[in-house]
Write a protein that holds these residues in place. Structure first.
Motif, PDB file in Angstrom:
ATOM      1  N   SER A 286      -7.136 -13.083  -1.267  1.00  0.00           N
ATOM      2  CA  SER A 286      -6.543 -13.494   0.010  1.00  0.00           C
ATOM      3  C   SER A 286      -7.445 -14.497   0.717  1.00  0.00           C
ATOM      4  O   SER A 286      -6.975 -15.498   1.254  1.00  0.00           O
TER       5      SER A 286
ATOM      6  N   ASN B 288      -7.485  -5.784   0.560  1.00  0.00           N
ATOM      7  CA  ASN B 288      -6.086  -5.809   0.984  1.00  0.00           C
ATOM      8  C   ASN B 288      -5.967  -5.281   2.406  1.00  0.00           C
ATOM      9  O   ASN B 288      -5.333  -5.890   3.268  1.00  0.00           O
TER      10      ASN B 288
ATOM     11  N   ARG C  40       3.736  -2.499  -8.316  1.00  0.00           N
ATOM     12  CA  ARG C  40       4.622  -3.574  -7.830  1.00  0.00           C
ATOM     13  C   ARG C  40       3.881  -4.593  -6.973  1.00  0.00           C
ATOM     14  O   ARG C  40       4.488  -5.489  -6.392  1.00  0.00           O
TER      15      ARG C  40
HETATM   16  C1  FAD Z   1      -0.350 -14.518  -5.918  1.00  0.00           C
HETATM   17  C2  FAD Z   1      -0.654 -13.383  -5.003  1.00  0.00           C
HETATM   18  C3  FAD Z   1       0.296 -12.390  -4.816  1.00  0.00           C
HETATM   19  C4  FAD Z   1       0.042 -11.318  -3.971  1.00  0.00           C
HETATM   20  N1  FAD Z   1       0.977 -10.339  -3.826  1.00  0.00           N
HETATM   21  C5  FAD Z   1       0.710  -9.258  -3.058  1.00  0.00           C
HETATM   22  C6  FAD Z   1       1.652  -8.199  -2.938  1.00  0.00           C
HETATM   23  O1  FAD Z   1       2.712  -8.187  -3.544  1.00  0.00           O
HETATM   24  N2  FAD Z   1       1.327  -7.160  -2.120  1.00  0.00           N
HETATM   25  C7  FAD Z   1       0.152  -7.108  -1.431  1.00  0.00           C
HETATM   26  O2  FAD Z   1      -0.077  -6.141  -0.711  1.00  0.00           O
HETATM   27  N3  FAD Z   1      -0.762  -8.097  -1.538  1.00  0.00           N
HETATM   28  C8  FAD Z   1      -0.514  -9.166  -2.326  1.00  0.00           C
HETATM   29  N4  FAD Z   1      -1.425 -10.174  -2.434  1.00  0.00           N
HETATM   30  C9  FAD Z   1      -2.651 -10.125  -1.633  1.00  0.00           C
HETATM   31  C10 FAD Z   1      -3.865  -9.639  -2.432  1.00  0.00           C
HETATM   32  O3  FAD Z   1      -3.567  -9.031  -3.613  1.00  0.00           O
HETATM   33  C11 FAD Z   1      -4.592  -8.636  -1.665  1.00  0.00           C
HETATM   34  O4  FAD Z   1      -4.717  -8.957  -0.350  1.00  0.00           O
HETATM   35  C12 FAD Z   1      -5.935  -8.358  -2.309  1.00  0.00           C
HETATM   36  O5  FAD Z   1      -5.974  -7.008  -2.589  1.00  0.00           O
HETATM   37  C13 FAD Z   1      -7.086  -8.699  -1.422  1.00  0.00           C
HETATM   38  O6  FAD Z   1      -8.257  -8.093  -1.952  1.00  0.00           O
HETATM   39  P1  FAD Z   1      -9.499  -8.972  -2.296  1.00  0.00           P
HETATM   40  O7  FAD Z   1     -10.518  -8.034  -2.810  1.00  0.00           O
HETATM   41  O8  FAD Z   1      -9.124 -10.113  -3.143  1.00  0.00           O
HETATM   42  O9  FAD Z   1      -9.904  -9.465  -0.801  1.00  0.00           O
HETATM   43  P2  FAD Z   1     -10.572 -10.819  -0.332  1.00  0.00           P
HETATM   44  O10 FAD Z   1      -9.624 -11.934  -0.468  1.00  0.00           O
HETATM   45  O11 FAD Z   1     -11.909 -10.981  -0.947  1.00  0.00           O
HETATM   46  O12 FAD Z   1     -10.786 -10.457   1.209  1.00  0.00           O
HETATM   47  C14 FAD Z   1      -9.677 -10.335   2.085  1.00  0.00           C
HETATM   48  C15 FAD Z   1     -10.200 -10.089   3.513  1.00  0.00           C
HETATM   49  O13 FAD Z   1     -10.812  -8.831   3.618  1.00  0.00           O
HETATM   50  C16 FAD Z   1     -12.212  -8.943   3.975  1.00  0.00           C
HETATM   51  N5  FAD Z   1     -12.866  -7.905   3.184  1.00  0.00           N
HETATM   52  C17 FAD Z   1     -12.742  -7.697   1.841  1.00  0.00           C
HETATM   53  N6  FAD Z   1     -13.339  -6.540   1.480  1.00  0.00           N
HETATM   54  C18 FAD Z   1     -13.885  -6.024   2.614  1.00  0.00           C
HETATM   55  C19 FAD Z   1     -14.620  -4.835   2.903  1.00  0.00           C
HETATM   56  N7  FAD Z   1     -14.886  -3.909   1.971  1.00  0.00           N
HETATM   57  N8  FAD Z   1     -15.029  -4.633   4.170  1.00  0.00           N
HETATM   58  C20 FAD Z   1     -14.750  -5.547   5.134  1.00  0.00           C
HETATM   59  N9  FAD Z   1     -14.033  -6.668   4.943  1.00  0.00           N
HETATM   60  C21 FAD Z   1     -13.608  -6.901   3.689  1.00  0.00           C
HETATM   61  C22 FAD Z   1     -12.585 -10.381   3.682  1.00  0.00           C
HETATM   62  O14 FAD Z   1     -13.612 -10.834   4.534  1.00  0.00           O
HETATM   63  C23 FAD Z   1     -11.264 -11.102   3.948  1.00  0.00           C
HETATM   64  O15 FAD Z   1     -11.116 -11.306   5.332  1.00  0.00           O
HETATM   65  C24 FAD Z   1      -1.198 -11.256  -3.284  1.00  0.00           C
HETATM   66  C25 FAD Z   1      -2.166 -12.261  -3.489  1.00  0.00           C
HETATM   67  C26 FAD Z   1      -1.901 -13.315  -4.336  1.00  0.00           C
HETATM   68  C27 FAD Z   1      -2.954 -14.353  -4.536  1.00  0.00           C
END
Ligand code: FAD
Length: 291
Positions: free
Chosen positions: A35, A115, A100
């Motif tokens: 994200s 997430n 999903r």
């Molecule tokens: C193509 C695509 C499709 C998607 N489809 C879906 C879907 O169907 N459903 C859905 O729910 N999501 C979906 N997402 C969103 C994505 O899967 C989630 O948001 C993902 O789980 C984010 O986790 P990450 O570890 O990548 O977070 P990051 O992108 O690394 O971080 C997200 C945010 O959280 C903060 N953060 C991360 N971890 C922590 C922590 N432990 N403590 C404090 N702050 C933190 C970061 O600073 C940032 O602000 C999709 C994303 C993409 C790219």
């Protein structure tokens, strides 16, 4: 284009918290980046320091205990939750929801904590975790805090995390007896975010099958995931049947505060809430009867 930043890759929670405390507002935490990188590429977020916590193995775990329930480390990838035998056996709705969420590639790298911290009201995990009565544990150099997940989401993409604080753990209570939970989302493109998502947990009284407790949670229907509390109130203490669940859906659709956007109009989202509350409520009820 992504602006230059300094990258830190702490290996322990303590190290990460020290960096967070030092750089505060100038830094951003990155976990899976699924994200955050989108926002950075769009220039919406441009931190000077990036604290990459993905390698902190102490925050990547799934533990289950008959007394304490389920504990999931914030850095656990979605795919690990989806494939966890203990979650599939005891909290099937969580594994089904993960199945999903996005594509396998995104699930392999994105984390449950990322997430939740992203605070997107259309995210899939939050409604399910709210229906299951989850709590969140945060950590900072000042110590730990625990809060109901409902208190974590403040507004669109805004959470209760304070500067210097990380989400550390998601805690899900033991699944109550005679209970069933279900989740679904309506989306037009497979693996996409929810246009509307609904999660329901129903607990029946063991003796007469009356609804002892129920949680109805709406996703993508307000600035944060919300409980449809008036709809819940209608169901508590009653023997659940189709007409009652239909009425609950009707009430929930008035409790929702959806917006119109390119995916759906406000009216269409309200209609989805109405239909999905009944459909998911029926599924949760059927599971509770078999539990
Ligand atoms: C193509 C695509 C499709 C998607 N489809 C879906 C879907 O169907 N459903 C859905 O729910 N999501 C979906 N997402 C969103 C994505 O899967 C989630 O948001 C993902 O789980 C984010 O986790 P990450 O570890 O990548 O977070 P990051 O992108 O690394 O971080 C997200 C945010 O959280 C903060 N953060 C991360 N971890 C922590 C922590 N432990 N403590 C404090 N702050 C933190 C970061 O600073 C940032 O602000 C999709 C994303 C993409 C790219």
């Amino acid at each position: 284009m992504i602006r230059d930043f300094e990258h830190f890759a702490p290996r322990t929670l303590k190290e990460a918290l020290s960096l967070l405390d030092k750089y505060r507002e100038e830094c951003k935490v990155i976990a899976g980046g699924q994200s955050l990188l989108v926002l950075m590429r769009q220039g919406l977020v441009a931190p000077e320091y990036l604290i990459d916590i993905k390698g902190i193995t102490e925050l990547n775990y799934i533990k289950s205990d008959a007394k304490e329930g389920l504990r999931i480390g914030a850095l656990t990838p979605h795919r690990a939750i989806e494939n966890s035998p203990v979650i599939q056996a005891n909290y099937a709705v969580l594994a089904e929801m993960e199945n999903r969420l996005a594509s396998i590639q995104t699930r392999n790298w994105g984390t449950i904590g990322g997430n939740l911290c992203h605070g997107d009201p259309a995210g899939d995990p939050a409604p399910v975790l709210m229906a299951l009565g989850a709590t969140l544990k945060t950590a900072s150099l000042n110590g730990e805090r625990t809060m109901a997940i409902e208190d974590f989401f403040l507004d669109y993409f805004e959470t209760a995390l304070e500067p210097g604080e990380l989400l550390a753990e998601i805690q899900v209570p033991v699944f109550p007896p005679h209970s069933g939970a279900a989740y679904t989302k309506f989306n037009i493109i497979e693996s996409d975010m929810a246009t509307v998502g609904v999660a329901v947990q129903v607990t029946l009284s063991s003796s007469n099958g009356i609804c002892d407790d129920v949680r109805i949670v709406l996703g993508a229907s307000a600035p944060t995931p919300i409980r449809a509390k008036q709809a819940e109130e209608l169901l508590r203490g009653k023997k659940l049947a189709d007409n009652l669940l239909q009425e609950a859906g009707q009430i929930a659709s008035t409790e929702a505060e959806p917006i119109s956007d390119i995916h759906a109009s406000e009216e269409y989202r309200r209609e989805l809430v109405k239909v999905l509350v009944k459909r998911v409520g029926k599924e949760a009820l059927a599971r509770a009867k078999q539990a």
